[in-house]
Write a protein that holds these residues in place. Structure first.
Motif, PDB file in Angstrom:
ATOM      1  N   ALA A 337       0.809  -1.219   0.000  1.00 38.52           N
ATOM      2  CA  ALA A 337       0.000   0.000   0.000  1.00 38.52           C
ATOM      3  C   ALA A 337       0.841   1.268   0.000  1.00 38.52           C
ATOM      4  O   ALA A 337       0.498   2.258  -0.662  1.00 38.52           O
ATOM      5  CB  ALA A 337      -0.935  -0.004   1.209  1.00 38.52           C
ATOM      6  N   LEU A 338       1.954   1.262   0.725  1.00 31.28           N
ATOM      7  CA  LEU A 338       2.746   2.476   0.863  1.00 31.28           C
ATOM      8  C   LEU A 338       3.687   2.720  -0.320  1.00 31.28           C
ATOM      9  O   LEU A 338       4.441   3.683  -0.324  1.00 31.28           O
ATOM     10  CB  LEU A 338       3.527   2.458   2.179  1.00 31.28           C
ATOM     11  CG  LEU A 338       2.651   2.466   3.441  1.00 31.28           C
ATOM     12  CD1 LEU A 338       3.501   2.522   4.700  1.00 31.28           C
ATOM     13  CD2 LEU A 338       1.661   3.636   3.419  1.00 31.28           C
ATOM     14  N   ARG A 339       3.627   1.863  -1.325  1.00 27.47           N
ATOM     15  CA  ARG A 339       4.307   2.163  -2.589  1.00 27.47           C
ATOM     16  C   ARG A 339       3.530   3.213  -3.384  1.00 27.47           C
ATOM     17  O   ARG A 339       4.081   3.886  -4.259  1.00 27.47           O
ATOM     18  CB  ARG A 339       4.459   0.897  -3.439  1.00 27.47           C
ATOM     19  CG  ARG A 339       5.417  -0.134  -2.878  1.00 27.47           C
ATOM     20  CD  ARG A 339       5.546  -1.315  -3.812  1.00 27.47           C
ATOM     21  NE  ARG A 339       6.155  -0.923  -5.079  1.00 27.47           N
ATOM     22  CZ  ARG A 339       7.459  -0.939  -5.341  1.00 27.47           C
ATOM     23  NH1 ARG A 339       8.309  -1.331  -4.405  1.00 27.47           N
ATOM     24  NH2 ARG A 339       7.918  -0.562  -6.520  1.00 27.47           N
ATOM     25  N   LEU A 340       2.230   3.330  -3.078  1.00 30.02           N
ATOM     26  CA  LEU A 340       1.368   4.221  -3.832  1.00 30.02           C
ATOM     27  C   LEU A 340       1.413   5.642  -3.278  1.00 30.02           C
ATOM     28  O   LEU A 340       1.280   5.855  -2.068  1.00 30.02           O
ATOM     29  CB  LEU A 340      -0.072   3.717  -3.792  1.00 30.02           C
ATOM     30  CG  LEU A 340      -0.313   2.401  -4.546  1.00 30.02           C
ATOM     31  CD1 LEU A 340      -1.694   1.863  -4.226  1.00 30.02           C
ATOM     32  CD2 LEU A 340      -0.149   2.615  -6.042  1.00 30.02           C
ATOM     33  N   GLY A 343      -1.706   6.310  -1.636  1.00 32.11           N
ATOM     34  CA  GLY A 343      -2.043   5.311  -0.635  1.00 32.11           C
ATOM     35  C   GLY A 343      -3.311   4.558  -0.985  1.00 32.11           C
ATOM     36  O   GLY A 343      -3.735   4.508  -2.143  1.00 32.11           O
ATOM     37  N   VAL A 344      -3.930   3.965   0.028  1.00 31.75           N
ATOM     38  CA  VAL A 344      -5.172   3.211  -0.150  1.00 31.75           C
ATOM     39  C   VAL A 344      -6.143   3.598   0.959  1.00 31.75           C
ATOM     40  O   VAL A 344      -5.725   4.115   2.008  1.00 31.75           O
ATOM     41  CB  VAL A 344      -4.916   1.680  -0.102  1.00 31.75           C
ATOM     42  CG1 VAL A 344      -3.929   1.253  -1.173  1.00 31.75           C
ATOM     43  CG2 VAL A 344      -4.443   1.244   1.271  1.00 31.75           C
ATOM     44  N   PRO A 345      -7.435   3.367   0.758  1.00 35.36           N
ATOM     45  CA  PRO A 345      -8.394   3.659   1.832  1.00 35.36           C
ATOM     46  C   PRO A 345      -8.017   2.934   3.122  1.00 35.36           C
ATOM     47  O   PRO A 345      -7.662   1.756   3.095  1.00 35.36           O
ATOM     48  CB  PRO A 345      -9.716   3.134   1.265  1.00 35.36           C
ATOM     49  CG  PRO A 345      -9.554   3.226  -0.220  1.00 35.36           C
ATOM     50  CD  PRO A 345      -8.115   2.901  -0.474  1.00 35.36           C
ATOM     51  N   GLY A 378      -9.195   9.925   4.474  1.00 32.54           N
ATOM     52  CA  GLY A 378      -9.478   8.516   4.681  1.00 32.54           C
ATOM     53  C   GLY A 378      -8.507   7.550   4.034  1.00 32.54           C
ATOM     54  O   GLY A 378      -8.718   6.332   4.086  1.00 32.54           O
ATOM     55  N   ALA A 379      -7.427   8.065   3.438  1.00 30.74           N
ATOM     56  CA  ALA A 379      -6.439   7.203   2.796  1.00 30.74           C
ATOM     57  C   ALA A 379      -5.135   7.205   3.579  1.00 30.74           C
ATOM     58  O   ALA A 379      -4.655   8.263   4.000  1.00 30.74           O
ATOM     59  CB  ALA A 379      -6.184   7.662   1.363  1.00 30.74           C
ATOM     60  N   VAL A 380      -4.559   6.020   3.784  1.00 26.90           N
ATOM     61  CA  VAL A 380      -3.253   5.910   4.429  1.00 26.90           C
ATOM     62  C   VAL A 380      -2.194   5.968   3.332  1.00 26.90           C
ATOM     63  O   VAL A 380      -2.301   5.273   2.314  1.00 26.90           O
ATOM     64  CB  VAL A 380      -3.128   4.603   5.242  1.00 26.90           C
ATOM     65  CG1 VAL A 380      -4.115   4.604   6.392  1.00 26.90           C
ATOM     66  CG2 VAL A 380      -3.352   3.363   4.386  1.00 26.90           C
TER      67      VAL A 380
END
Length: 402
Positions: A337-340, A343-345, A378-380
């Motif tokens: 997820a933290l490659r983005l 991030g992601v929700p 709301g995204a990490v």
């Protein structure tokens, strides 16, 4: 060991198809690829892939495929007819979502270019061309079988074949490469106007020829300057950096890779292919992989007698499986997820791991205080600083030693 009794959701499902043969093994490559000495056993391999997918059908749990990725090796060594048959089998066995993305990795060599129209007609709608460099000297050092002229021609051939979603793979930090040489390479790629660029640094991996006889690579300061100059160049050309080494224009992000990074599920068929599957009814998440050597994979298809238990699932081609345990899941989730960049929700953490957010609340708070991660709308996600020091960020989610 089962996951806590929180609700695991079934995430989207993708399919990875591994084609394990290459014309020649590149000295930097640590993938499961094998130099093809003569004609590859195409018909037998297509049949084995069909049997493999039929045995994995139950793992789809009613889902249709959102994306398919043909990787390798060199998938473009297969004929267009073979690719078309694999796609027909996948649609019949699992089913396709209406807007499915189907990517095929291809070399820019003349032999592969002749097949581009056939691949498009077979149903491939995204082409990923492994250029790596436009510098003939660098291409020789990298062991590539194409030259600059073929690389330039490949994009035009792909456009003529009807592809309007093209990725170019390009490396930087090549042997003795200067900042000027790296940015010239990147500018040439930008001038070809692909929808997507995978621009990543050459790293020396174990079990490669470069590991045994490493080339002289640029110093860290030069690597940092290349990275900064390249990001600036890409942004000026309208390419959005949405992942550490992925850049897209016109929102043409790699949906298959996004599914990986968002901790989605994927089936893996072919010699050495890996998969990840969520089983909500059993509170389990599994990693599965298939036997690695092409000969063993084909032998399994022919014998139909070898059956491996992959996490309670029988598969003739099974190499093994692992159950993702709760103490390792935070790291597994975050390292994707933290490659983005965006991030992601945050809700994905619980939905796709079965863990409460409290499992990562302490390290997350510490990393937030250090300016490395944040939660926005709301995204990490990582901060700009966190992306630069991602390995340090991920250390915060390492499971504690017993």
């Amino acid at each position: 060991m089962s996951l806590p009794s929180l609700s695991l959701e079934l995430p989207p499902l993708a399919l990875y198809v591994h084609v394990p043969w290459c014309i020649r093994k590149c000295p930097y490559c640590d993938f499961n690829s094998h130099q093809a000495s003569n004609d590859i056993p195409e018909a037998d391999y297509v049949n084995a892939l069909r049997l493999d997918l039929q045995q994995d059908q139950v793992l789809a749990q009613g889902r249709k495929l959102t994306s398919i990725f043909f990787g390798g090796g060199t998938p473009s060594m297969l004929s267009a007819q073979a690719i078309g048959q694999i796609l027909k089998d996948a649609e019949a066995i699992i089913g396709f979502e209406p807007d499915i993305e189907i990517t095929l990795e291809a070399n820019p060599g003349t032999f592969e270019q002749e097949k581009f129209s056939g691949f498009r007609a077979a149903g491939v709608n995204r082409l990923s061309i492994g250029i790596q460099s436009f510098n003939d000297r660098q291409l020789t050092l990298l062991g590539r079988v194409h030259g600059r002229d073929e690389a330039l021609r490949a994009v035009g051939v792909a456009r003529s074949a009807g592809f309007n979603n093209i990725n170019l793979d390009l490396m930087h930090g090549l042997p003795e490469q200067s900042v000027a040489a790296a940015t010239a390479d990147l500018q040439q790629a930008i001038d070809l106007a692909p929808e997507h660029l995978s621009w990543y640094q050459l790293t020396i991996e174990q079990n490669t020829a470069f590991y045994s006889a490493p080339p002289v690579l640029p110093e860290e300061d030069i690597l940092a300057d290349i990275q900064d100059a390249g990001i600036e160049l890409l942004a000026a050309a309208g390419y959005e950096q949405y992942e550490i080494s992925a850049y897209a224009r016109d929102k043409k992000r790699a949906r298959h890779n996004l599914n990986y990074w968002e901790f989605g599920d994927y089936l893996g068929i072919g010699a050495g292919a890996h998969g990840k599957i969520t089983l909500p009814a059993e509170d389990k998440i599994l990693r599965l992989w298939k036997t690695r050597l092409p000969k063993h994979y084909l032998d399994a298809a022919n014998s139909q007698k070898i059956s491996t238990n992959l996490g309670g699932h029988q598969n003739t081609f099974g190499g093994g499986s692992d159950l993702l345990l709760p103490d390792g899941l935070p790291l597994e989730f975050m390292m994707n997820a933290l490659r983005l960049t965006a991030g992601v929700p945050q809700r994905f953490f619980t939905a796709r791991t079965g863990l409460d957010w409290q499992a990562v609340a302490t390290p997350w708070q510490q990393l937030t205080q250090q300016g490395l991660v944040e939660i926005v709308q709301g995204a990490v996600r990582p901060t700009a600083l966190g992306r630069r020091f991602l390995n340090r960020v991920l250390q915060g989610f390492m499971p504690l030693e017993p």
